[in-house]
Design a protein around this motif. Sequence first.
Motif, PDB file in Angstrom:
ATOM      1  N   GLU A  10       0.825  -1.206   0.000  1.00  8.97           N
ATOM      2  CA  GLU A  10       0.000   0.000   0.000  1.00  8.97           C
ATOM      3  C   GLU A  10       0.862   1.261   0.000  1.00  8.97           C
ATOM      4  O   GLU A  10       2.046   1.219   0.347  1.00  8.97           O
ATOM      5  CB  GLU A  10      -0.963   0.010   1.193  1.00  8.97           C
ATOM      6  CG  GLU A  10      -0.280  -0.057   2.542  1.00  8.97           C
ATOM      7  CD  GLU A  10      -1.277  -0.123   3.701  1.00  8.97           C
ATOM      8  OE1 GLU A  10      -2.437  -0.516   3.491  1.00  8.97           O
ATOM      9  OE2 GLU A  10      -0.873   0.242   4.821  1.00  8.97           O
ATOM     10  N   PHE A  11       0.254   2.360  -0.396  1.00 11.92           N
ATOM     11  CA  PHE A  11       0.932   3.658  -0.418  1.00 11.92           C
ATOM     12  C   PHE A  11       0.287   4.589   0.606  1.00 11.92           C
ATOM     13  O   PHE A  11      -0.901   4.477   0.906  1.00 11.92           O
ATOM     14  CB  PHE A  11       0.823   4.295  -1.803  1.00 11.92           C
ATOM     15  CG  PHE A  11       1.633   3.606  -2.864  1.00 11.92           C
ATOM     16  CD1 PHE A  11       2.968   3.938  -3.054  1.00 11.92           C
ATOM     17  CD2 PHE A  11       1.063   2.626  -3.665  1.00 11.92           C
ATOM     18  CE1 PHE A  11       3.728   3.294  -4.022  1.00 11.92           C
ATOM     19  CE2 PHE A  11       1.811   1.983  -4.638  1.00 11.92           C
ATOM     20  CZ  PHE A  11       3.146   2.317  -4.816  1.00 11.92           C
ATOM     21  N   THR A  12       1.092   5.504   1.109  1.00 15.56           N
ATOM     22  CA  THR A  12       0.584   6.518   2.031  1.00 15.56           C
ATOM     23  C   THR A  12       0.408   7.820   1.263  1.00 15.56           C
ATOM     24  O   THR A  12       1.343   8.291   0.606  1.00 15.56           O
ATOM     25  CB  THR A  12       1.582   6.744   3.197  1.00 15.56           C
ATOM     26  OG1 THR A  12       1.831   5.496   3.838  1.00 15.56           O
ATOM     27  CG2 THR A  12       1.033   7.753   4.197  1.00 15.56           C
ATOM     28  N   GLU A  14       0.034  11.630   1.533  1.00 18.68           N
ATOM     29  CA  GLU A  14       0.244  12.704   2.508  1.00 18.68           C
ATOM     30  C   GLU A  14      -0.808  13.804   2.402  1.00 18.68           C
ATOM     31  O   GLU A  14      -1.147  14.450   3.387  1.00 18.68           O
ATOM     32  CB  GLU A  14       1.656  13.289   2.345  1.00 18.68           C
ATOM     33  CG  GLU A  14       2.736  12.280   2.740  1.00 18.68           C
ATOM     34  CD  GLU A  14       4.139  12.841   2.601  1.00 18.68           C
ATOM     35  OE1 GLU A  14       4.283  14.052   2.345  1.00 18.68           O
ATOM     36  OE2 GLU A  14       5.097  12.053   2.756  1.00 18.68           O
ATOM     37  N   SER A  17      -1.928  17.060   4.758  1.00 17.57           N
ATOM     38  CA  SER A  17      -1.834  16.764   6.195  1.00 17.57           C
ATOM     39  C   SER A  17      -1.006  17.785   6.974  1.00 17.57           C
ATOM     40  O   SER A  17      -1.183  17.935   8.181  1.00 17.57           O
ATOM     41  CB  SER A  17      -1.273  15.356   6.418  1.00 17.57           C
ATOM     42  OG  SER A  17      -0.094  15.183   5.670  1.00 17.57           O
ATOM     43  N   LYS A  83      -9.810   9.667   2.862  1.00 14.47           N
ATOM     44  CA  LYS A  83      -8.782  10.070   3.831  1.00 14.47           C
ATOM     45  C   LYS A  83      -9.401  10.844   5.000  1.00 14.47           C
ATOM     46  O   LYS A  83      -9.066  10.620   6.163  1.00 14.47           O
ATOM     47  CB  LYS A  83      -7.711  10.928   3.153  1.00 14.47           C
ATOM     48  CG  LYS A  83      -6.537  11.286   4.049  1.00 14.47           C
ATOM     49  CD  LYS A  83      -5.530  12.135   3.300  1.00 14.47           C
ATOM     50  CE  LYS A  83      -4.279  12.407   4.105  1.00 14.47           C
ATOM     51  NZ  LYS A  83      -4.518  13.139   5.337  1.00 14.47           N
ATOM     52  N   ARG A  88      -8.182   7.437   6.984  1.00 18.73           N
ATOM     53  CA  ARG A  88      -7.161   6.549   6.432  1.00 18.73           C
ATOM     54  C   ARG A  88      -6.368   7.302   5.375  1.00 18.73           C
ATOM     55  O   ARG A  88      -6.954   7.885   4.463  1.00 18.73           O
ATOM     56  CB  ARG A  88      -7.815   5.325   5.772  1.00 18.73           C
ATOM     57  CG  ARG A  88      -8.305   4.286   6.755  1.00 18.73           C
ATOM     58  CD  ARG A  88      -8.773   3.044   6.021  1.00 18.73           C
ATOM     59  NE  ARG A  88      -7.672   2.400   5.308  1.00 18.73           N
ATOM     60  CZ  ARG A  88      -7.768   1.884   4.090  1.00 18.73           C
ATOM     61  NH1 ARG A  88      -8.906   1.965   3.431  1.00 18.73           N
ATOM     62  NH2 ARG A  88      -6.737   1.311   3.518  1.00 18.73           N
ATOM     63  N   ASN A  89      -5.070   7.309   5.512  1.00 19.81           N
ATOM     64  CA  ASN A  89      -4.244   7.977   4.496  1.00 19.81           C
ATOM     65  C   ASN A  89      -3.440   6.974   3.676  1.00 19.81           C
ATOM     66  O   ASN A  89      -2.463   7.324   3.033  1.00 19.81           O
ATOM     67  CB  ASN A  89      -3.321   9.027   5.143  1.00 19.81           C
ATOM     68  CG  ASN A  89      -2.317   8.392   6.086  1.00 19.81           C
ATOM     69  OD1 ASN A  89      -2.488   7.252   6.511  1.00 19.81           O
ATOM     70  ND2 ASN A  89      -1.271   9.132   6.418  1.00 19.81           N
ATOM     71  N   THR A  90      -3.903   5.713   3.705  1.00 20.02           N
ATOM     72  CA  THR A  90      -3.233   4.683   2.901  1.00 20.02           C
ATOM     73  C   THR A  90      -4.173   4.205   1.795  1.00 20.02           C
ATOM     74  O   THR A  90      -5.389   4.217   1.953  1.00 20.02           O
ATOM     75  CB  THR A  90      -2.808   3.470   3.761  1.00 20.02           C
ATOM     76  OG1 THR A  90      -3.956   2.934   4.402  1.00 20.02           O
ATOM     77  CG2 THR A  90      -1.760   3.869   4.789  1.00 20.02           C
ATOM     78  N   CYS A  96      -4.271   2.295  -6.060  1.00 20.14           N
ATOM     79  CA  CYS A  96      -3.425   3.402  -6.504  1.00 20.14           C
ATOM     80  C   CYS A  96      -3.183   3.325  -8.016  1.00 20.14           C
ATOM     81  O   CYS A  96      -3.287   4.339  -8.721  1.00 20.14           O
ATOM     82  CB  CYS A  96      -2.102   3.368  -5.757  1.00 20.14           C
ATOM     83  SG  CYS A  96      -1.112   4.868  -5.967  1.00 20.14           S
ATOM     84  N   SER A 170       7.216   4.668  -0.108  1.00 23.21           N
ATOM     85  CA  SER A 170       5.795   4.435  -0.421  1.00 23.21           C
ATOM     86  C   SER A 170       4.907   5.596   0.022  1.00 23.21           C
ATOM     87  O   SER A 170       3.688   5.474   0.026  1.00 23.21           O
ATOM     88  CB  SER A 170       5.319   3.137   0.231  1.00 23.21           C
ATOM     89  OG  SER A 170       5.491   3.210   1.631  1.00 23.21           O
ATOM     90  N   ALA A 171       5.541   6.726   0.415  1.00 28.73           N
ATOM     91  CA  ALA A 171       4.774   7.905   0.847  1.00 28.73           C
ATOM     92  C   ALA A 171       4.679   8.888  -0.319  1.00 28.73           C
ATOM     93  O   ALA A 171       5.684   9.445  -0.769  1.00 28.73           O
ATOM     94  CB  ALA A 171       5.436   8.556   2.056  1.00 28.73           C
TER      95      ALA A 171
END
Length: 322
Positions: A10-12, A14, A17, A83, A88-90, A96, A170-171
Amino acid sequence: TEMNWSTVAEFTLEGFSQYPKLEIILFILCLLMYLITLLGNSILITISILDIHLHTPMYFFLSNLSFMDICYTTSSVSPLVVKIIGKRNTVPFIGCALQMYLSLAMGSTECLLLAVMAYDRYVAICHPLRYPIIMNKRVCLQMAAGSWITGCLTALLETSSALQLPLCGSAINHFTCEILALLKLACTSSLVMDMIMLVVSVLLLPIPMFLICISYSFILFTILRINSADGRNKAFSTCSAHLTVVILYYGTALSMYLKPSSVDSQETDKFITLFYGVVTPMLNPIIYSLRNKEVKGAVKKLLRRNHFNTLIFIIKFFLSDL
């Protein structure tokens, strides 16, 4: 550490934020604009199907644009909504990749559809007597299908090429899986990827823009030769809406995708993406309806109509094309 896409679960995202208060305001604004986009574009599609006077190439292409705008905004806004509401930020890898493909496909198709619509206006104003012959149903279907197929294929090429790059994190510094933000995670620069991005960007931005400029040069020359003021005003009003949409969309897209890669402006990119991914699709039906008596008349007729009969008409319309 170097990772392949296959190893990333998974990716985060941002998002915004670092500006928590702004994020809530943006969420409320985006949700409101999304609802307006859904309503406005759905009305345009519905009246284009129901009103026989709007069964013209212009409204056929406009319906395509409206449907595409709904898909585009949905793919852009959904990660931001998830989000904030879901905290959830993933986003999973497949989500994706799909989101990136959809936003690229819809954006690419819009570039081509706007060029097709400019050609339609050129034929309507510069060759009015031959317009029904040149822009017949078969030609309109081929032009629309060509725009969708080209947009979807170029998006597939970009997405599949990006998926092969090794990643060093992954961010994603964005509110959505936007390709330029994702490419910043790549461990090494890829000449092949850079070339693909450049070729696709030139194919979908300056070339259609150039064709639009040529179309409008001929249109302007023809309008200036019209003797009556009413004739000139009518010709200008049919083009002004499309030209406004073109300037809004291409202005933001060109500033983002054709700027030098050395320019690092990820915060600015987020707001540009927000503008052409949310604001422009919301404005499109408003712009096309403001000075358009045909659209206003069709909406009034739709409101007076029995809703059950309207549903039956739409079902029959689609079944007749199968």
